[in-house]
Design a protein around this motif. Structure first.
Motif, PDB file in Angstrom:
ATOM      1  N   GLU A 250     -38.412  77.659  32.911  1.00  0.00           N
ATOM      2  CA  GLU A 250     -38.030  76.706  33.951  1.00  0.00           C
ATOM      3  C   GLU A 250     -36.542  76.806  34.265  1.00  0.00           C
ATOM      4  O   GLU A 250     -36.123  76.659  35.418  1.00  0.00           O
ATOM      5  CB  GLU A 250     -38.403  75.286  33.508  1.00  0.00           C
ATOM      6  CG  GLU A 250     -39.907  75.024  33.500  1.00  0.00           C
ATOM      7  CD  GLU A 250     -40.259  73.686  32.907  1.00  0.00           C
ATOM      8  OE1 GLU A 250     -41.209  73.046  33.404  1.00  0.00           O
ATOM      9  OE2 GLU A 250     -39.596  73.268  31.933  1.00  0.00           O
ATOM     10  N   GLN A 251     -35.737  77.050  33.242  1.00  0.00           N
ATOM     11  CA  GLN A 251     -34.303  77.223  33.483  1.00  0.00           C
ATOM     12  C   GLN A 251     -34.036  78.441  34.352  1.00  0.00           C
ATOM     13  O   GLN A 251     -33.174  78.413  35.230  1.00  0.00           O
ATOM     14  CB  GLN A 251     -33.556  77.354  32.152  1.00  0.00           C
ATOM     15  CG  GLN A 251     -33.337  76.029  31.439  1.00  0.00           C
ATOM     16  CD  GLN A 251     -32.418  76.175  30.255  1.00  0.00           C
ATOM     17  OE1 GLN A 251     -32.408  77.209  29.585  1.00  0.00           O
ATOM     18  NE2 GLN A 251     -31.621  75.149  29.992  1.00  0.00           N
ATOM     19  N   LEU A 254     -34.772  77.550  37.895  1.00  0.00           N
ATOM     20  CA  LEU A 254     -33.714  76.708  38.463  1.00  0.00           C
ATOM     21  C   LEU A 254     -32.465  77.528  38.787  1.00  0.00           C
ATOM     22  O   LEU A 254     -31.829  77.326  39.835  1.00  0.00           O
ATOM     23  CB  LEU A 254     -33.358  75.585  37.481  1.00  0.00           C
ATOM     24  CG  LEU A 254     -34.374  74.451  37.368  1.00  0.00           C
ATOM     25  CD1 LEU A 254     -34.045  73.552  36.183  1.00  0.00           C
ATOM     26  CD2 LEU A 254     -34.424  73.632  38.649  1.00  0.00           C
ATOM     27  N   LEU A 284     -41.211  71.737  39.434  1.00  0.00           N
ATOM     28  CA  LEU A 284     -39.914  71.210  39.008  1.00  0.00           C
ATOM     29  C   LEU A 284     -39.440  70.087  39.926  1.00  0.00           C
ATOM     30  O   LEU A 284     -38.846  69.107  39.470  1.00  0.00           O
ATOM     31  CB  LEU A 284     -38.879  72.339  38.964  1.00  0.00           C
ATOM     32  CG  LEU A 284     -39.010  73.288  37.768  1.00  0.00           C
ATOM     33  CD1 LEU A 284     -38.167  74.546  37.977  1.00  0.00           C
ATOM     34  CD2 LEU A 284     -38.594  72.584  36.484  1.00  0.00           C
ATOM     35  N   ARG A 293     -35.148  70.999  47.890  1.00  0.00           N
ATOM     36  CA  ARG A 293     -34.706  71.924  46.846  1.00  0.00           C
ATOM     37  C   ARG A 293     -33.232  71.699  46.523  1.00  0.00           C
ATOM     38  O   ARG A 293     -32.816  71.848  45.365  1.00  0.00           O
ATOM     39  CB  ARG A 293     -34.935  73.372  47.309  1.00  0.00           C
ATOM     40  CG  ARG A 293     -36.412  73.684  47.515  1.00  0.00           C
ATOM     41  CD  ARG A 293     -36.624  75.144  47.812  1.00  0.00           C
ATOM     42  NE  ARG A 293     -38.048  75.434  47.980  1.00  0.00           N
ATOM     43  CZ  ARG A 293     -38.573  76.647  47.957  1.00  0.00           C
ATOM     44  NH1 ARG A 293     -37.777  77.697  47.791  1.00  0.00           N
ATOM     45  NH2 ARG A 293     -39.854  76.827  48.111  1.00  0.00           N
ATOM     46  N   ALA A 297     -31.729  70.868  42.784  1.00  0.00           N
ATOM     47  CA  ALA A 297     -30.635  71.553  42.105  1.00  0.00           C
ATOM     48  C   ALA A 297     -29.585  70.559  41.624  1.00  0.00           C
ATOM     49  O   ALA A 297     -29.078  70.671  40.498  1.00  0.00           O
ATOM     50  CB  ALA A 297     -30.015  72.588  43.035  1.00  0.00           C
ATOM     51  N   ALA A 300     -30.974  68.588  38.662  1.00  0.00           N
ATOM     52  CA  ALA A 300     -31.038  69.440  37.473  1.00  0.00           C
ATOM     53  C   ALA A 300     -29.670  69.574  36.815  1.00  0.00           C
ATOM     54  O   ALA A 300     -29.548  69.553  35.593  1.00  0.00           O
ATOM     55  CB  ALA A 300     -31.593  70.808  37.855  1.00  0.00           C
TER      56      ALA A 300
END
Length: 306
Positions: A250-251, A254, A284, A293, A297, A300
């Motif tokens: 997942e990282q 991202l 995510l 999106r 970001a 996150a």
């Protein structure tokens, strides 16, 4: 101030005040001073007189009396609170036209769901649920959708096992509902299906090994209170969805989302298809509660996922 307000009789207070000023007579110690003898015994049982038949200091005496009154008041309050069971029982009988007990066996989860929704509609206070997964299998207990009542002030708390988030559908569903205000937490402790409505009515499977045996609706105050305390304990030890770390995969998704201008370029960098990359991004975004999106970001980064 009179001590009768703290539960002493007028005679008990008179004798205690006298003992504060003087030592008891020999006849009193022998119990031969009429009413004083029995009163001394009563005061000793209350802790206001020691083994030498001397009065305890006023501060200690008042503290004992206050604590005793608080205990009595708590018992009275519990009795009054238990009376609400009768109100709920009578209301249920009025609604259904049949007798209702403090513990009632419902034939299936759908009937339990109707009862729960009716209770929440009448009083949208608090909805708490232990679930075996994030999506919740209707056959195990009841399908309840309290989302529409959140606007009316309902507090909704959902607990489920952390491993349920390994399923992208469950993770996305939990994140979506969490973002709408229905609080979710995950736990590594064993859980079983449980629903609490306004901390006054509980719903549990009649038999965990046989879902078709129905659901128990419990309105017995002591039992519901214990179940609520168990739920609160697991909730306090559980973790918010926002606190859960992201996986290495997942990282990478991202990072690619923030570094590349197009999905095609990001997918090539990760060596996955564009379709799979977009699916990861959508999951995510659901987990972050992001609408765009760009917002995903930012969120996150705020949570140190990047």
């Amino acid at each position: 101030m009179s001590l009768t307000g703290l539960g002493l009789t007028a005679e008990q207070e008179r004798v205690y005040r006298e003992l504060l000023r003087t030592r008891p007579s020999a006849s009193s110690r022998a119990g031969g001073a009429g009413v004083v003898g029995p009163v001394l015994t009563e005061l000793r049982l209350l802790g206001l007189v020691d083994e030498n038949l001397s009065a305890v200091p006023p501060a200690a005496a008042v503290d004992l009396l206050v604590r005793r009154r608080i205990t009595q008041a708590q018992k009275q309050f519990d009795g009054i609170a238990a009376a609400w069971d009768s109100v709920r029982e009578l209301t249920e009988e009025q609604r259904t036209g049949r007798p209702a007990g403090l513990i009632e066996l419902l034939s299936n989860g759908q009937e339990a769901a109707r009862r729960i929704n009716a209770l929440l509609t009448d009083h949208p206070g608090e909805f708490s649920a232990l679930r075996t997964d994030a999506l919740h299998d209707e056959s195990r207990l009841a399908s309840v959708r309290p989302g529409r009542l959140l606007i009316a002030g309902l507090r909704s708390r959902i607990l489920f096992p952390a491993h349920a988030l390994d399923d992208p559908r469950q993770a996305a569903h939990a994140s979506r509902q969490h973002a709408l205000g229905e609080l979710h937490r995950v736990t590594t402790e064993p859980v079983w299906p449980l629903i609490l409505v306004n901390r006054s009515v509980a719903f549990v499977p009649a038999d965990l090994s046989a879902p078709d045996t129905g659901v128990l609706q419990i309105r017995r105050t002591g039992v519901v209170r214990i179940l609520a305390e168990v739920f609160d304990g697991i909730w306090d030890r559980a973790r918010d969805l926002d606190q859960l770390p992201v996986s290495p995969d997942e990282q990478r998704v991202l990072r690619a989302l923030t570094r590349y201008d197009t999905d095609e370029a990001a997918a090539r960098a990760l060596n996955v298809s564009v379709r799979k990359f977009r699916a990861h991004v959508a999951d995510l975004m659901d987990r972050l509660g992001a609408r765009t999106r760009f917002q995903a970001a930012l969120l996150a980064k705020e949570r140190n996922w990047l």
